[in-house]
Design a protein around this motif. Structure first.
Motif, PDB file in Angstrom:
ATOM      1  N   LEU A  92       4.044   5.728  -5.753  1.00 22.90           N
ATOM      2  CA  LEU A  92       4.111   5.729  -7.217  1.00 22.90           C
ATOM      3  C   LEU A  92       2.948   6.494  -7.839  1.00 22.90           C
ATOM      4  CD1 LEU A  92       5.283   2.061  -7.910  1.00 22.90           C
ATOM      5  CD2 LEU A  92       6.664   4.145  -7.686  1.00 22.90           C
ATOM      6  N   VAL A  93       1.757   6.357  -7.270  1.00 24.38           N
ATOM      7  CA  VAL A  93       0.599   7.093  -7.784  1.00 24.38           C
ATOM      8  C   VAL A  93       0.812   8.591  -7.641  1.00 24.38           C
ATOM      9  CG1 VAL A  93      -1.841   7.593  -7.350  1.00 24.38           C
ATOM     10  CG2 VAL A  93      -1.058   5.225  -7.478  1.00 24.38           C
ATOM     11  N   ARG A  94       1.323   9.020  -6.494  1.00 24.05           N
ATOM     12  CA  ARG A  94       1.562  10.459  -6.304  1.00 24.05           C
ATOM     13  C   ARG A  94       2.636  10.981  -7.245  1.00 24.05           C
ATOM     14  NH1 ARG A  94       1.813  10.845   0.233  1.00 24.05           N
ATOM     15  NH2 ARG A  94       2.961   8.898  -0.073  1.00 24.05           N
TER      16      ARG A  94
ATOM     17  N   VAL B  65      11.553   7.753  -5.683  1.00 27.45           N
ATOM     18  CA  VAL B  65      12.692   7.227  -4.919  1.00 27.45           C
ATOM     19  C   VAL B  65      12.214   6.614  -3.605  1.00 27.45           C
ATOM     20  CG1 VAL B  65      14.853   7.828  -3.774  1.00 27.45           C
ATOM     21  CG2 VAL B  65      14.289   8.860  -5.987  1.00 27.45           C
ATOM     22  N   SER B  66      11.273   7.286  -2.940  1.00 30.67           N
ATOM     23  CA  SER B  66      10.724   6.759  -1.697  1.00 30.67           C
ATOM     24  C   SER B  66      10.107   5.379  -1.906  1.00 30.67           C
ATOM     25  CB  SER B  66       9.672   7.726  -1.147  1.00 30.67           C
ATOM     26  OG  SER B  66       9.033   7.198  -0.006  1.00 30.67           O
TER      27      SER B  66
ATOM     28  N   ALA C 261       3.695  14.662 -11.605  1.00 31.10           N
ATOM     29  CA  ALA C 261       4.445  14.888 -12.846  1.00 31.10           C
ATOM     30  C   ALA C 261       3.558  15.451 -13.946  1.00 31.10           C
ATOM     31  CB  ALA C 261       5.093  13.585 -13.302  1.00 31.10           C
ATOM     32  N   SER C 262       2.231  15.232 -13.843  1.00 30.88           N
ATOM     33  CA  SER C 262       1.330  15.748 -14.874  1.00 30.88           C
ATOM     34  C   SER C 262       1.247  17.272 -14.859  1.00 30.88           C
ATOM     35  CB  SER C 262      -0.068  15.156 -14.694  1.00 30.88           C
ATOM     36  OG  SER C 262      -0.738  15.724 -13.567  1.00 30.88           O
ATOM     37  N   VAL C 263       1.559  17.901 -13.726  1.00 28.84           N
ATOM     38  CA  VAL C 263       1.453  19.365 -13.635  1.00 28.84           C
ATOM     39  C   VAL C 263       2.498  20.056 -14.505  1.00 28.84           C
ATOM     40  CG1 VAL C 263       1.589  21.362 -12.084  1.00 28.84           C
ATOM     41  CG2 VAL C 263       0.340  19.306 -11.373  1.00 28.84           C
ATOM     42  N   PRO C 264       3.809  19.749 -14.358  1.00 35.84           N
ATOM     43  CA  PRO C 264       4.765  20.409 -15.261  1.00 35.84           C
ATOM     44  C   PRO C 264       4.560  20.044 -16.730  1.00 35.84           C
ATOM     45  CG  PRO C 264       5.847  18.723 -13.927  1.00 35.84           C
ATOM     46  CD  PRO C 264       4.492  18.933 -13.351  1.00 35.84           C
ATOM     47  N   VAL C 265       4.108  18.810 -16.999  1.00 32.39           N
ATOM     48  CA  VAL C 265       3.851  18.417 -18.390  1.00 32.39           C
ATOM     49  C   VAL C 265       2.757  19.291 -19.000  1.00 32.39           C
ATOM     50  CG1 VAL C 265       2.963  16.585 -19.883  1.00 32.39           C
ATOM     51  CG2 VAL C 265       4.646  16.040 -18.112  1.00 32.39           C
TER      52      VAL C 265
ATOM     53  N   ILE D 295       0.844  -1.203   0.000  1.00 32.43           N
ATOM     54  CA  ILE D 295       0.000   0.000   0.000  1.00 32.43           C
ATOM     55  C   ILE D 295       0.877   1.250   0.000  1.00 32.43           C
ATOM     56  CG2 ILE D 295      -1.703   1.331   1.312  1.00 32.43           C
ATOM     57  CD1 ILE D 295      -2.797  -1.323   2.363  1.00 32.43           C
ATOM     58  N   LEU D 296       1.937   1.232   0.815  1.00 33.14           N
ATOM     59  CA  LEU D 296       2.848   2.378   0.884  1.00 33.14           C
ATOM     60  C   LEU D 296       3.532   2.618  -0.463  1.00 33.14           C
ATOM     61  CD1 LEU D 296       4.546   1.650   4.340  1.00 33.14           C
ATOM     62  CD2 LEU D 296       2.759   3.323   3.865  1.00 33.14           C
TER      63      LEU D 296
END
Length: 409
Positions: free
Chosen positions: A81-83, A179-180, A88-92, A75-76
């Motif tokens: 990965l989802v976040r 990375v986390s 990343a969609s914001v700068p794109v 779950i962690l």
């Protein structure tokens, strides 16, 4: 064995460090995208802050049941990965010239859903990595990470925004979550197993978590205090960037430094919580930390250019210290008295109650800022925060020096 020699805790510690710094970057950069790039109004800022916390109100309770049914490490990892992908969609979108406030709302909401599962699983996972007698030490070390991130993250974010723009700074946060997640993937714990109790239906299992918290004479008062403080804090958060950028007139770099001060206070709080608990008592520490520090938030609306910026910094230094002392004390107590098979639902219930007020507070703060003005609305938010201690003063904590061993709900 020392916690810092245990591989599982070290990986969790490292993952948390990287993720927390990245989160602090995003907390500064995302509102700055809205204010500086999209010219967001106070009400739009309220909506954005509300979206970032709405999932705790919408799915917080069933999430606790699912966390108790599943292994917590996957779950962690999934939450990280989802976040990473969402942020990343914001700068794109910005590079493509299609970034808008609705996209920020969607990103904020979806990130909050992932955060719900991550935070509930996170607090439920720590006891499977350490011994019960090491829970307070583990929480204190992780609070130091959070406070250290609050020192380094906002300051770094402010300068990143000035150097490479806010959308690019958000990309740093996306990478940090990636990375986390990779570090968490390296943890191995034989005790990270789902509850084997017979499943009794979603509603009934949610009810068990609610009953455990609401029937407990101390947990329900802790929930009431934290929920009240978070409501006022969310009102403040909806107005903070507008106040500092549009009213006080600070640069993004200076704003990041001012936000970092609460983290410095948090480091002081993390160092104080152990000695304070021993000297004045673990029960007294919980309510004294709120009573003695929250009134200083009334200095915040007095901030202005020049020496009065110091009032803003000093207020959040003191409040930041109090928050960490309070959180380490009450979270450690919650974890210690809760049976393992109820940890997810207990944490979910507490999160539902105490984080569920965040979107409400953000909407209230944004609405008040739209109709009354940013400064009057900020005064109201700051005046409400010291009142959060009242439930604790009405609880059994007021007559206790130390918290007892496991209490029955």
């Amino acid at each position: 064995m020392s916690l810092l020699r245990q591989r599982g805790f070290l990986l969790l510690f490292g993952a948390d460090t990287i993720s927390q710094v990245g989160t602090q970057v995003s907390m500064v950069a995302l509102p700055l995208v809205a204010v500086m790039a999209l010219r967001a109004s106070p009400f739009e800022m309220g909506l954005l802050v509300a979206a970032e916390t709405a999932a705790f109100l919408l799915i917080g309770l069933p999430a606790g049941v699912w966390v108790d049914r599943l292994r917590r490490r996957p779950i962690l990892i999934t939450g990280d990965l989802v976040r990473a992908v969402l942020l990343a969609s914001v700068p794109v979108a910005w590079w493509l010239g299609v970034l808008s406030m609705p996209q920020l709302y969607v990103v904020g909401l979806c990130v909050s859903v992932a955060t719900v599962f991550f935070d509930i699983a996170y607090q439920s996972y720590l006891p499977s990595l350490v011994e019960r007698e090491q829970i307070v030490e583990g929480n204190a070390k992780l609070e130091i990470v959070r406070s250290g991130a609050q020192v380094a993250g906002p300051g770094a974010a402010g300068w990143l925004v000035q150097l490479v723009t806010a959308p690019v700074a958000i990309l740093v946060d996306a990478v940090s979550f990636l990375v986390s997640g990779l570090l968490l993937a390296g943890i191995r714990s034989d005790r990270d197993v789902p509850a084997r109790d017979e499943r009794r239906g979603l509603v009934r299992e949610i009810g068990e978590g609610l009953s455990f918290v609401l029937r407990h004479p101390i947990l329900r008062m802790i929930a009431a205090c934290t929920a009240s403080a978070n409501l006022a804090h969310a009102m403040n958060n909806a107005l903070a960037v507008l106040f500092l950028v549009n009213v006080v007139g600070v640069t993004p770099g200076m704003m990041g430094l001012l936000f970092s001060v609460a983290g410095v206070g948090g480091l002081a709080g993390a160092a104080l919580v152990g000695p304070m608990s021993r000297r004045v008592g673990s029960a007294r520490t919980i309510w004294l930390s709120v009573l003695l520090t929250t009134p200083f938030v009334l200095l915040v609306p007095l901030a202005a250019q020049g020496w009065r910026l110091g009032l803003y910094a000093f207020a959040w230094f003191v409040v930041g210290a109090g928050i960490v002392v309070y959180n380490v004390s009450q979270v450690s107590f919650r974890q210690a008295i809760t049976p393992d098979h109820l940890l997810g639902r207990m944490n979910a219930t507490m999160r539902f109650i105490v984080w569920g007020t965040l979107p409400l507070g953000a909407l209230i703060g944004g609405t008040l800022g739209q109709h009354l003005g940013v400064v009057p609305a900020l005064w109201i938010a700051c005046a409400l925060m010291p009142l959060a201690v009242i439930p604790l003063l009405l609880s059994p904590l007021r007559k206790m020096r130390d918290l007892p061993e496991p209490l029955s709900p």
